[in-house]
Design an enzyme around this catalytic site. Structure first.
Site, short mmCIF file in Angstrom:
data_model
loop_
_atom_site.label_atom_id
_atom_site.label_comp_id
_atom_site.label_asym_id
_atom_site.label_seq_id
_atom_site.Cartn_x
_atom_site.Cartn_y
_atom_site.Cartn_z
N HIS A 73 -7.52 -5.88 -0.36
CA HIS A 73 -6.38 -4.97 -0.42
C HIS A 73 -5.06 -5.74 -0.33
O HIS A 73 -4.80 -6.41 0.66
CB HIS A 73 -6.49 -3.97 0.74
CG HIS A 73 -5.46 -2.90 0.74
ND1 HIS A 73 -4.99 -2.30 -0.41
CD2 HIS A 73 -4.81 -2.29 1.76
CE1 HIS A 73 -4.10 -1.38 -0.09
NE2 HIS A 73 -3.96 -1.36 1.22
N SER B 157 0.84 -1.20 0.00
CA SER B 157 0.00 0.00 0.00
C SER B 157 0.88 1.26 0.00
O SER B 157 1.68 1.43 -0.92
CB SER B 157 -0.93 -0.07 1.22
OG SER B 157 -2.01 0.81 1.10
N ASP C 43 -8.94 -4.41 -5.64
CA ASP C 43 -8.40 -3.69 -4.48
C ASP C 43 -9.14 -2.36 -4.30
O ASP C 43 -9.16 -1.53 -5.21
CB ASP C 43 -6.90 -3.43 -4.69
CG ASP C 43 -6.18 -3.00 -3.42
OD1 ASP C 43 -6.76 -2.21 -2.65
OD2 ASP C 43 -5.05 -3.44 -3.21
#
Length: 517
Positions: free
Chosen positions: A487, A232, A459
């Site tokens: 995610h 991320s 995602d």
């Protein structure tokens, strides 16, 4: 809403009654800033230069870490880093680290970052070490670290817990000028508290400074090149490192990519679309079952979710405690379940409770999970503070009211259910006490070896198109696609992804372009 990942899914946390980590130290004093690190006895300037130390910062690159046992299978240490990479005389800060030592023939150290900004790598390694495959555990010292401003490193400090709790639950009517003014006043209060309680560190927690810290850690850990796994926001940190130090980039895995060429406004719009699509996938799945509280078509179900959010704004949901679920908390509670499809049944439970019973206990639990709030009103991390502080230095949106309203209109066209929650981003940084940091790195990381970007098609927080963009932006980027929801991918998807990531990190085997799992 870029968040730490892969996080323990809400479903597993509810089932296991997961305890929240140690309490955040009260935010009553400025973050610790030390005097510059003392010279190591007999340190060799030539060795420091060979390790890549910039002039004036050689001592940091040759410091000796003192590793001590800190739980079964873990060792911990504290490194010193300069407060400012522009001024060697400004003093130093602390960086917290932990590691699991390689079990076999060692390739090197593998630094891991769980995202955020504001995610603790130390906490992540403790909770997620079991997800790493045997090839990684055999070949690397796996090293977690808390970036500057985060967790057990010298932290960003802002509100005390009670004031923070109040702020994170507030609603503002941003369709009115009065509501915008009230939101900006609240953001100003954050800025003032952060400045007062953090001190000079607040102006140096940008991503580029954190990437420079990683290069120092690379040298201190004894590696010529940095091997890294970032999720991320951690992909932005890793891409920034590659752009600053392409010749020192080793094997970098960037999972859940953020395209570093995007503006803050483009990020907001992209995330709104990501969460809208993830919510639609949830509604579709829910309505295919026998006990879904959402009736009619998928579009009808999406409107019913929005109605839950709108109801919370007008009349916050009561709970079994003395707290109520505001619209802000209701959104956090819904959004957090979209990070992993394993949490969808908990969202169904929360929506059924709200729609049928008119109560918000599960939504409140989920919102607290997202915000790292303990049941006694304290917070286990400073992720909210660090998220704001890093974001305001890296990139910020216009705070002009007309600009923000125009952006909201654009976002709501493509994300009608949740889009409004991704607008008005300029408010948070409008009165920040430090300026935005100028970009000093090459976004293409020209000259770096192959960099593996992993993208998940469903995602919500880092949409797949961002991973595509990051792989295209990086001169040596290679995209690995996971077809699925949730995610990020490594550690929460399938053996295909795990095998490709581990073969790349351990053996340097780059997946063929276009590989899909």
């Amino acid at each position: 809403m870029t968040s730490s990942s892969p996080r323990t899914t809400v479903a597993r946390a509810l089932a296991a009654g997961t305890a929240v980590a140690a309490l955040l130290v009260g935010c009553s004093a400025p973050g610790k800033v030390q005097t510059p690190v003392e010279s190591a006895a007999g340190w060799d300037p030539a060795a420091a230069a060979a390790a890549g130390a910039p002039e004036g910062f050689e001592e940091y690159y040759v410091q000796d870490l003192q590793w001590t046992e800190c739980g079964e299978g873990f060792e911990c240490a504290t490194a010193s880093a300069p407060l400012s990479w522009d001024d060697p005389d400004a003093g130093s800060i602390e960086l917290a680290l932990n590691r699991v030592v390689a079990r076999g023939e060692k390739v090197g150290s593998l630094l891991v970052n769980p995202g955020g900004p504001g995610g603790s790598g130390v906490d992540f390694l403790r909770s997620a070490v079991g997800m790493f495959g045997d090839p990684l555990k055999d070949s690397f010292d796996i090293v977690g670290f808390d970036p500057r401003g985060v967790g057990d490193s010298t932290p960003v400090r802002c509100f005390d817990d009670a004031r923070k709790d109040e702020s994170l639950s507030k609603d503002f009517d941003l369709e009115t000028d009065e509501g915008v003014a009230a939101a900006r006043e609240e953001a100003r209060a954050w800025a003032e508290a952060c400045a007062q309680n953090t001190g000079e560190l607040l102006g140096t927690v940008d991503t580029q400074s954190a990437a420079r810290d990683m290069d120092m850690l690379r040298a201190v850990l004894g590696d010529d090149q940095l091997h890294y796994l970032g999720y991320s926001y951690g992909t932005q940190l890793g891409a920034t490192y590659a752009g600053l130090f392409p010749e020192r980039a080793g094997r970098l895995v960037l999972d859940g990519g953020i395209d570093v060429t995007l503006s803050a406004d483009e990020v907001s719009k992209g995330q709104a679309v990501g969460f809208e699509n993830a919510l639609r996938a949830y509604v579709t799945d829910c309505q295919a079952g026998s006990s879904c509280p959402l009736s009619g078509s998928v579009d009808d179900g999406m409107r019913q979710v929005r109605a839950v959010l709108d109801y919370a704004f007008e009349r916050p949901y009561p709970t079994s405690s003395d707290r109520q679920v505001t619209q802000t908390l209701a959104f956090y509670g819904i959004a957090v379940t979209l990070y992993d499809e394993g949490s969808w049944p908990v969202l169904t439970q929360a929506l059924e409770e709200a729609i049928i019973q008119g109560r918000g206990d599960t939504l409140l639990y989920l919102a607290d999970f997202y915000n790292d709030r303990n049941s006694d009103g304290t917070f286990s991390t400073n992720s909210s503070e660090a998220f704001r502080a890093v974001g305001c230095l890296d990139d910020r949106s216009s705070a002009d009211v007309e600009d923000m309203r125009a952006q909201v209109a654009e976002i709501e066209e493509v994300a009608p259910t949740v889009g409004t929650f991704f607008g008005y981003g300029g408010i948070a940084c409008a009165d920040w006490p430090h300026p935005e940091v100028e970009q000093e790195f090459d976004a293409s990381a020209a000259g770096a070896p192959p960099i593996l970007v992993v993208g998940t098609t469903g995602d919500p927080a880092t949409p797949y198109v961002w991973s595509e963009g990051l792989a295209d932006t990086l001169e040596s980027g290679v995209l690995l696609t996971y077809e699925g929801e949730g995610h990020t991918a490594y550690g929460r998807s399938n053996e295909c992804v795990a095998g490709a990531v581990e073969a790349y990190l351990v053996e340097g085997t780059v997946p063929a372009e276009g590989t899909t799992c």
